[in-house]
Design a protein around this motif. Sequence first.
Motif, PDB file in Angstrom:
ATOM      1  N   SER A   1      28.989 169.839 147.408  1.00  0.00           N
ATOM      2  CA  SER A   1      30.525 168.740 147.907  1.00  0.00           C
ATOM      3  C   SER A   1      31.862 168.425 147.158  1.00  0.00           C
ATOM      4  O   SER A   1      32.244 168.256 147.231  1.00  0.00           O
ATOM      5  CB  SER A   1      30.262 167.407 148.879  1.00  0.00           C
ATOM      6  N   ARG A  23      33.937 162.950 155.093  1.00  0.00           N
ATOM      7  CA  ARG A  23      33.657 163.768 154.122  1.00  0.00           C
ATOM      8  C   ARG A  23      33.053 164.619 154.679  1.00  0.00           C
ATOM      9  O   ARG A  23      33.537 165.804 154.290  1.00  0.00           O
ATOM     10  CB  ARG A  23      32.243 163.436 153.122  1.00  0.00           C
ATOM     11  N   ARG A  24      32.779 164.679 156.113  1.00  0.00           N
ATOM     12  CA  ARG A  24      31.968 166.170 156.896  1.00  0.00           C
ATOM     13  C   ARG A  24      33.175 166.425 157.377  1.00  0.00           C
ATOM     14  O   ARG A  24      34.448 167.570 157.696  1.00  0.00           O
ATOM     15  CB  ARG A  24      31.065 165.191 157.616  1.00  0.00           C
ATOM     16  N   SER A  35      26.399 167.705 151.331  1.00  0.00           N
ATOM     17  CA  SER A  35      25.908 168.653 151.002  1.00  0.00           C
ATOM     18  C   SER A  35      25.872 168.490 149.158  1.00  0.00           C
ATOM     19  O   SER A  35      26.573 168.286 148.746  1.00  0.00           O
ATOM     20  CB  SER A  35      27.387 169.598 151.459  1.00  0.00           C
TER      21      SER A  35
END
Length: 90
Positions: free
Chosen positions: A43, A86-87, A40
């Motif tokens: 992020s 990370r997600r 993103s």
Amino acid sequence: MHPGHDDDAQFHSQEVVQVRTDTWYKGRVVLVGDAAYCTSPFSGMGVSGSLVGAYVLAGEINRNMGRSRASLYALRQNAAALRQRRRDLG
């Protein structure tokens, strides 16, 4: 655009887009970090993702001396795992 902001000289807005590509390399140029696998634009993981990507790529180049495609494939696999973590963190 919010009503009333189009006349405000102090208000600035810019569209944020994310481009996805199947290939992160061409010849001897390799993208790492947000340029290759940003989860993103918001992020906040750009620098750390780049450092991890560069570290992993250096390790794969060392491990696969003379076999650049194997190094790039390994980077892609590692980056996919990193992106998923990370997600999962949100």
